[in-house]
Design a protein around this motif. Structure first.
Motif, PDB file in Angstrom:
ATOM      1  N   UNK A 188      19.103  34.361  37.403  1.00  0.00           N
ATOM      2  CA  UNK A 188      19.357  35.641  38.046  1.00  0.00           C
ATOM      3  C   UNK A 188      20.092  36.547  37.062  1.00  0.00           C
ATOM      4  N   UNK A 189      20.214  37.838  37.373  1.00  0.00           N
ATOM      5  CA  UNK A 189      20.855  38.774  36.450  1.00  0.00           C
ATOM      6  C   UNK A 189      22.287  38.387  36.080  1.00  0.00           C
ATOM      7  N   UNK A 190      23.040  37.844  37.021  1.00  0.00           N
ATOM      8  CA  UNK A 190      24.422  37.450  36.735  1.00  0.00           C
ATOM      9  C   UNK A 190      24.456  36.355  35.673  1.00  0.00           C
ATOM     10  N   UNK A 230      31.994  36.303  42.473  1.00  0.00           N
ATOM     11  CA  UNK A 230      33.207  36.095  43.257  1.00  0.00           C
ATOM     12  C   UNK A 230      33.868  34.761  42.889  1.00  0.00           C
ATOM     13  N   UNK A 231      33.061  33.735  42.707  1.00  0.00           N
ATOM     14  CA  UNK A 231      33.592  32.415  42.345  1.00  0.00           C
ATOM     15  C   UNK A 231      34.237  32.436  40.964  1.00  0.00           C
ATOM     16  N   UNK A 232      33.551  33.072  40.022  1.00  0.00           N
ATOM     17  CA  UNK A 232      34.072  33.084  38.653  1.00  0.00           C
ATOM     18  C   UNK A 232      35.300  33.988  38.540  1.00  0.00           C
ATOM     19  N   UNK A 233      35.329  35.064  39.306  1.00  0.00           N
ATOM     20  CA  UNK A 233      36.472  35.966  39.269  1.00  0.00           C
ATOM     21  C   UNK A 233      37.744  35.276  39.742  1.00  0.00           C
ATOM     22  N   UNK A 234      37.594  34.327  40.652  1.00  0.00           N
ATOM     23  CA  UNK A 234      38.760  33.635  41.218  1.00  0.00           C
ATOM     24  C   UNK A 234      39.062  32.320  40.493  1.00  0.00           C
ATOM     25  N   UNK A 284      35.553  36.342  32.993  1.00  0.00           N
ATOM     26  CA  UNK A 284      36.387  36.509  34.187  1.00  0.00           C
ATOM     27  C   UNK A 284      36.544  37.993  34.503  1.00  0.00           C
ATOM     28  N   UNK A 285      36.738  38.796  33.456  1.00  0.00           N
ATOM     29  CA  UNK A 285      36.908  40.232  33.658  1.00  0.00           C
ATOM     30  C   UNK A 285      35.662  40.894  34.206  1.00  0.00           C
ATOM     31  N   UNK A 286      34.499  40.550  33.642  1.00  0.00           N
ATOM     32  CA  UNK A 286      33.277  41.177  34.146  1.00  0.00           C
ATOM     33  C   UNK A 286      32.948  40.697  35.554  1.00  0.00           C
ATOM     34  N   UNK A 287      33.294  39.452  35.860  1.00  0.00           N
ATOM     35  CA  UNK A 287      33.069  38.943  37.222  1.00  0.00           C
ATOM     36  C   UNK A 287      33.951  39.663  38.226  1.00  0.00           C
ATOM     37  N   UNK A 288      35.184  39.917  37.835  1.00  0.00           N
ATOM     38  CA  UNK A 288      36.100  40.653  38.716  1.00  0.00           C
ATOM     39  C   UNK A 288      35.601  42.079  38.931  1.00  0.00           C
ATOM     40  N   UNK A 289      35.128  42.714  37.842  1.00  0.00           N
ATOM     41  CA  UNK A 289      34.612  44.082  37.952  1.00  0.00           C
ATOM     42  C   UNK A 289      33.369  44.130  38.838  1.00  0.00           C
ATOM     43  N   UNK A 290      32.478  43.142  38.681  1.00  0.00           N
ATOM     44  CA  UNK A 290      31.283  43.095  39.523  1.00  0.00           C
ATOM     45  C   UNK A 290      31.664  42.946  40.988  1.00  0.00           C
TER      46      UNK A 290
END
Length: 306
Positions: free
Chosen positions: A82-84, A116-120, A144-150
């Motif tokens: 997937x794109x992520x 969401x999982x990676x951001x946390x 982690x930063x890009x996951x939080x931004x997404x």
């Protein structure tokens, strides 16, 4: 900007399944819809002194056609579903090989399947997973930063616009165009180290700045060609036109290459330099290396031939 040239030469001033449009195009044979992509700032295309702009365009497009026949299934060599996953894998691929990334990401995505999982996630646990990729602390900070931004700015979805992607931590134009071209079917030129090396060897440009290279090369081709062009050039750079010792004697575009002779020209010795990577090396089409040379051992036909 320097001098420009007129048309007559006068100076005038896969292991994982990829659920993407690009993958579906390979499987079904149907074309991918092309949408607009923002372009880099315009830079004048400067042909070499002995080649007109028209000849340069013809030669460049002929090279791409030849490479398309040699690498008909050229695609991103990063595994993603997937794109992520493609976005994260591309960020991780800096300063390491796609093979190393593909060996690392399964554990990462199994544990953190969504932004969401990676951001946390616990940074130390992510660092341990990414350690084999090199620069693992910086890469952990980026993913982690890009996951939080997404998660916070895009509802957990990867945006399909260049201007949004480049705002994400660790994402530049190169990474953005990989995602746009292969996850969204939007044209873009991926200027990685292989692409930079080859377009300079081929005298498509003398620029060294990636954004300027993107603009110059983009002006030689229709936008609909940009994504596939990137794959063709990168595959060729990984398999034949190596940085230190290109396999000139086994190169299918030798007649069109101004840099022929920088590497090994002996056909048998050149064959030993070919690199077989994921996806194989489609050599069925390759002529015997000597077929690309004239009686004097030089490339034939002349450069710039239609």
């Amino acid at each position: 900007m320097g001098e420009q040239s007129s048309g007559d030469g006068r100076k005038t001033g896969k292991t994982a399944k990829k659920v993407t449009p690009a993958k579906k195009a390979v499987a079904t044979g149907k074309p991918v819809a092309v949408k607009k992509a923002a372009s880099a700032k315009k830079v004048a295309v400067r042909p070499s002194a002995d080649e007109s702009r028209t000849a340069l365009v013809r030669r460049a497009r002929r090279i791409n056609r030849e490479l398309a026949e040699v690498y008909p299934y050229a695609h991103p060599e990063l595994d993603f579903e997937n794109p992520f996953q493609l976005l994260v894998a591309t960020v991780l691929s800096a300063q390491t090989t796609d093979l190393r990334v593909n060996q690392t990401t399964p554990a990462l995505f199994a544990k953190y399947p969504t932004p969401e999982d990676l951001a946390a996630a616990n940074p130390e646990e992510v660092e341990e997973i990414l350690r084999p990729c090199g620069f693992f602390r910086a890469k952990t900070k980026s993913v982690l930063g890009l996951s939080k931004a997404l998660t916070e700015d895009f509802g957990g979805e990867v945006p399909g616009r260049l201007e949004d992607l480049v705002k994400l931590p660790g994402v530049g134009r190169k990474t953005a165009f990989v995602v746009l071209g292969n996850a969204f079917g939007r044209p873009g030129i991926t200027v990685d180290t292989h692409f930079q090396r080859l377009v300079r060897r081929w005298k498509w440009t003398e620029e060294t700045d990636p954004d300027k290279i993107e603009a110059v090369v983009g002006a030689l081709f229709p936008k609909s060609d940009w994504t596939d062009l990137s794959h063709h050039v990168i595959w060729h750079g990984r398999r034949i036109c190596h940085a230190r010792k290109p396999a000139c004697g086994a190169c299918p575009i030798a007649p069109l290459c101004p840099a022929y002779g920088e590497g090994e020209t002996d056909p048998e010795k050149a064959k030993k330099l070919l690199k077989y990577e994921k996806g194989g090396f489609p050599g069925q089409r390759l002529k015997p290396p000597q077929a690309y040379l004239d009686a004097g051992g030089k490339p034939a036909p002349p450069l710039g031939a239609a």
